[in-house]
Design an enzyme around this catalytic site. Structure first.
Site, short mmCIF file in Angstrom:
data_model
loop_
_atom_site.label_atom_id
_atom_site.label_comp_id
_atom_site.label_asym_id
_atom_site.label_seq_id
_atom_site.Cartn_x
_atom_site.Cartn_y
_atom_site.Cartn_z
N LYS A 110 15.81 -21.32 -35.52
CA LYS A 110 16.39 -21.39 -34.18
C LYS A 110 17.24 -22.66 -33.99
CE LYS A 110 12.26 -20.62 -32.60
NZ LYS A 110 11.69 -20.11 -33.85
N SER A 139 13.83 -33.17 -37.77
CA SER A 139 12.76 -32.20 -37.95
C SER A 139 11.39 -32.86 -38.09
CB SER A 139 13.06 -31.29 -39.13
OG SER A 139 12.23 -30.16 -39.07
N ARG A 140 11.06 -33.36 -39.27
CA ARG A 140 9.82 -34.09 -39.47
C ARG A 140 10.07 -35.18 -40.51
NH1 ARG A 140 8.48 -32.38 -35.38
NH2 ARG A 140 6.67 -31.10 -34.81
N ASP A 150 15.46 -38.96 -36.11
CA ASP A 150 14.66 -38.94 -34.88
C ASP A 150 13.18 -38.93 -35.22
OD1 ASP A 150 14.44 -38.66 -31.97
OD2 ASP A 150 13.71 -36.62 -32.38
N ALA A 191 14.24 -35.92 -29.55
CA ALA A 191 15.22 -34.82 -29.57
C ALA A 191 14.86 -33.70 -28.59
CB ALA A 191 15.35 -34.26 -30.99
N HIS A 200 11.71 -39.90 -31.86
CA HIS A 200 11.25 -38.52 -31.64
C HIS A 200 11.52 -38.07 -30.20
CE1 HIS A 200 8.46 -35.51 -33.75
NE2 HIS A 200 9.14 -34.87 -32.81
P1 NAD Z 1 12.14 -22.13 -36.93
O1 NAD Z 1 10.82 -21.65 -37.42
O2 NAD Z 1 12.92 -21.26 -36.01
O3 NAD Z 1 13.08 -22.47 -38.18
C1 NAD Z 1 12.64 -23.13 -39.33
C2 NAD Z 1 13.40 -22.53 -40.52
O4 NAD Z 1 13.04 -23.26 -41.69
C3 NAD Z 1 13.06 -21.06 -40.77
O5 NAD Z 1 14.24 -20.29 -40.84
C4 NAD Z 1 12.31 -21.09 -42.10
O6 NAD Z 1 12.52 -19.91 -42.89
C5 NAD Z 1 12.94 -22.31 -42.76
N1 NAD Z 1 12.16 -22.82 -43.87
C6 NAD Z 1 10.81 -22.79 -44.05
N2 NAD Z 1 10.50 -23.30 -45.26
C7 NAD Z 1 11.67 -23.67 -45.84
C8 NAD Z 1 12.00 -24.26 -47.09
N3 NAD Z 1 11.04 -24.53 -47.99
N4 NAD Z 1 13.30 -24.51 -47.35
C9 NAD Z 1 14.27 -24.19 -46.45
N5 NAD Z 1 14.01 -23.62 -45.26
C10 NAD Z 1 12.72 -23.36 -44.96
O7 NAD Z 1 11.84 -23.55 -36.28
P2 NAD Z 1 12.78 -24.37 -35.28
O8 NAD Z 1 12.39 -24.06 -33.88
O9 NAD Z 1 14.19 -24.21 -35.68
O10 NAD Z 1 12.25 -25.87 -35.57
C11 NAD Z 1 12.50 -26.47 -36.82
C12 NAD Z 1 11.72 -27.76 -36.92
O11 NAD Z 1 12.25 -28.71 -36.00
C13 NAD Z 1 10.23 -27.67 -36.53
O12 NAD Z 1 9.43 -27.23 -37.62
C14 NAD Z 1 9.91 -29.07 -36.14
O13 NAD Z 1 9.40 -29.76 -37.27
C15 NAD Z 1 11.25 -29.67 -35.73
N6 NAD Z 1 11.32 -30.03 -34.31
C16 NAD Z 1 11.60 -31.31 -33.98
C17 NAD Z 1 11.68 -31.68 -32.65
C18 NAD Z 1 12.03 -33.09 -32.22
O14 NAD Z 1 11.86 -33.42 -31.03
N7 NAD Z 1 12.53 -33.93 -33.08
C19 NAD Z 1 11.43 -30.71 -31.65
C20 NAD Z 1 11.17 -29.42 -32.03
C21 NAD Z 1 11.11 -29.07 -33.37
#
Ligand code: NAD
Length: 331
Positions: free
Chosen positions: A154, A233-234, A258, A297, A295
């Site tokens: 997403k 992301s993380r 972030d 975002a 953090h």
């Molecule tokens: P999502 O589940 O919609 O998308 C994650 C994508 O990563 C999926 O399409 C999945 O298939 C893919 N993926 C999984 N394993 C993988 C790999 N080994 N190699 C490549 N791609 C892989 O999640 P999202 O809502 O887009 O969120 C993504 C990440 O963002 C979360 O997991 C979270 O860690 C991070 N996040 C950060 C904040 C922030 O404030 N900084 C806030 C929300 C989410």
């Protein structure tokens, strides 16, 4: 239901209280994070509500179970801090928030990219001191550049859409490719092409055993010299020491993050009067081509409103015995 809310910040209290008008749960707020030392505070609460740096490992979950907790409600998307198998064994359900606002995180990634490329952080500091020199502020046009998106879920897709709008050539990598990503005018590429061609790499996959240190010395050595790396992301996706070496050699042109591998003991707090003992973060912050945000975002009004509403809705679903729309389990 009685909910113990850990790592509660003023904005958590404000937005959870507002969302609770529709639910009437009994919220008890704790500033401290959930961990083995603080888990006792949750005793007698049917649910705990936690955030990204709270620890719900096996020992904490066992203590929660003993105290009568039946539900762990994450007010975030990532769940790498919860031992889902242990929760399942203990009969504790786990819910999270998906779909709260991918725009919030994607737009922050764009903000970091724009700032690190055009040196906004340096310009801001200079002009506050009436230094209007442009030395060392050269950036590059994003239009026409190759932007690699790792994780085209997403958030990755919203980020990609914005980058396509900028006129970038967007390439992606995901274990589960999505047609929606390609429909944006982006395409999937193999890791080799990403390393070779990407002017910008932005990380949007979750932290899992597979993705831990997905950016390490090896991937960095194959990156295009001068590439920019963005991570919203993380922290564990990046081997920070390897990144420092790549910044020092110039292989990496800039880093904007972030999230940070060791953020749990640092982020979400004012440590400005404290001597920071984390030498890696100290080193990172000294680079002129590094930006760190703590953090934040997700921190938009829209996202936090949805996070709080969804979290309390999940607790209500649990309390009333309905199917949990946002449950996550070990398998
Ligand atoms: P999502 O589940 O919609 O998308 C994650 C994508 O990563 C999926 O399409 C999945 O298939 C893919 N993926 C999984 N394993 C993988 C790999 N080994 N190699 C490549 N791609 C892989 O999640 P999202 O809502 O887009 O969120 C993504 C990440 O963002 C979360 O997991 C979270 O860690 C991070 N996040 C950060 C904040 C922030 O404030 N900084 C806030 C929300 C989410």
């Amino acid at each position: 239901m009685d909910i113990a809310v850990f790592s509660a910040k003023p904005y958590d209290r404000e937005y959870l209280n507002a969302a609770n008008a529709a639910h009437h749960h009994r919220l008890q707020y704790f500033d401290v994070p959930l961990d083995v030392d603080t888990v006792g505070l949750a005793a007698g609460h049917g649910a705990v509500c936690i955030f990204v740096n709270d620890r719900a490992d096996a020992a904490v979950l066992q203590a929660l179970g003993r105290g009568g907790t039946k539900l762990v409600a994450l007010r975030c998307t990532g769940f790498n801090n919860v031992d889902l198998k242990a929760a399942e064994d203990l009969g504790i359900k786990v819910v999270r928030v998906v779909d709260y606002s991918p725009n919030s995180v994607a737009e922050h990634a764009v903000a970091l990219l724009m700032a690190i490329n055009r040196k906004i952080h340096r310009a801001y500091n200079r002009t506050r001191d009436f230094n209007f020199s442009l030395d060392s502020l050269m950036g590059f046009d994003l239009c026409g550049k190759t932007v690699a998106v790792i994780g085209t879920g997403k958030i990755g897709r919203v980020f990609s859409k914005i980058m396509v709008g900028f006129g970038c050539d967007v390439i992606g990598y995901d274990r589960f490719p999505s047609p929606e990503f390609e429909a944006l005018g982006a395409r999937y590429a193999l890791p080799g092409e990403i390393a070779e061609r990407a002017d910008v790499i932005s990380l949007h996959c979750p932290l899992t055993p597979d993705t831990y240190h997905i950016i390490d010395a090896d991937t960095l050595s194959r990156a295009k010299p001068g590439a920019l790396l963005i991570n919203t992301s993380r922290g564990g996706l990046i081997d920070t020491e390897a990144v420092i070496a790549a910044l020092r050699s110039g292989q990496l042109g800039g880093l904007a993050i972030d999230v940070y591998e060791q953020e749990a003991n640092l982020f979400f707090r004012d440590l400005s009067d404290t001597i920071i003992t984390d030498d890696i973060l100290q080193r990172l912050i000294t680079f002129p081509n590094v930006i760190v945000t703590g953090h934040q975002a997700f921190l938009t009004r829209e996202a936090v409103t949805t996070i709080c509403a969804t979290t309390l809705q999940s607790v209500t679903e649990f309390e009333t015995g309905r199917a949990l729309s946002n449950q996550i389990s070990a398998n």
